[in-house]
Design an enzyme around this catalytic site. Sequence first.
Site, short mmCIF file in Angstrom:
data_model
loop_
_atom_site.label_atom_id
_atom_site.label_comp_id
_atom_site.label_asym_id
_atom_site.label_seq_id
_atom_site.Cartn_x
_atom_site.Cartn_y
_atom_site.Cartn_z
N LYS A 56 0.82 -1.21 0.00
CA LYS A 56 0.00 0.00 0.00
C LYS A 56 0.86 1.26 0.00
O LYS A 56 0.63 2.17 -0.80
CB LYS A 56 -0.94 0.01 1.20
CG LYS A 56 -1.89 1.20 1.24
CD LYS A 56 -2.90 1.10 2.37
CE LYS A 56 -2.25 1.33 3.70
NZ LYS A 56 -3.23 1.41 4.80
N ASP A 83 -6.65 1.31 0.64
CA ASP A 83 -6.81 1.47 2.08
C ASP A 83 -8.23 1.06 2.46
O ASP A 83 -8.97 0.49 1.65
CB ASP A 83 -6.51 2.91 2.49
CG ASP A 83 -7.53 3.91 1.95
OD1 ASP A 83 -8.39 3.52 1.11
OD2 ASP A 83 -7.49 5.08 2.35
#
Length: 212
Positions: free
Chosen positions: A120, A138
């Site tokens: 991420k 997210d």
Amino acid sequence: MKPADIETFFATLKAANPQPASELVYSSVFELLAAVLLSAQATDVSVNKATRRLFAVAPSPHKMLALGVDGVIEHIKTIGLFRSKAKHLLETCRLLIERHGGQVPRSREALEALPGVGRKTANVVLNGAFGEPTLAVDTHIFRIGNRTGLAPGKTPLAVELKLLKRVPAAFLEDAHHWLILHGRYVCQARKPRCWECAVAAVCDFRPKTAMP
């Protein structure tokens, strides 16, 4: 969500916000990487308050290392998990200097080899700093991908890979920001604000939330 609806979905978000940007405040690729490292389980607002002072004295890996653990902690102690984050940040700075001449690498593999940097975080840097057409999934993007029917998946990686296939190329570079902002302010977790959602007409979510 049908392909035509996906086109409308992103065209609508683009019309409302033609040049979306991260709400993290930074002025270099290194500062972006550092801010994202510090943002895990913390709000952008809290991170910005801390990094405003931190980046003023340590805007580079060399200067960050010179602060030491205690010096970094003094600046970020208002952020959750500040001790482990300080250690990760300093170790990342050391590796940036030793392996990359003090520069943030542009490859996913090199980024993910840095302490505290997962897929991420690497995606945020690749997209935000280098303009790579990728997305960091997210909690907001994961929720939107599933709730709207845009990119259903059981894991963040599944949602990411599906988004990369389904988001039209013209919107892919900025899709990350549009989706995060939409999830943060409109398609919220507990009570989505469907009554003020510009893309409700093409969203698969039912039933729509009534105006309070």
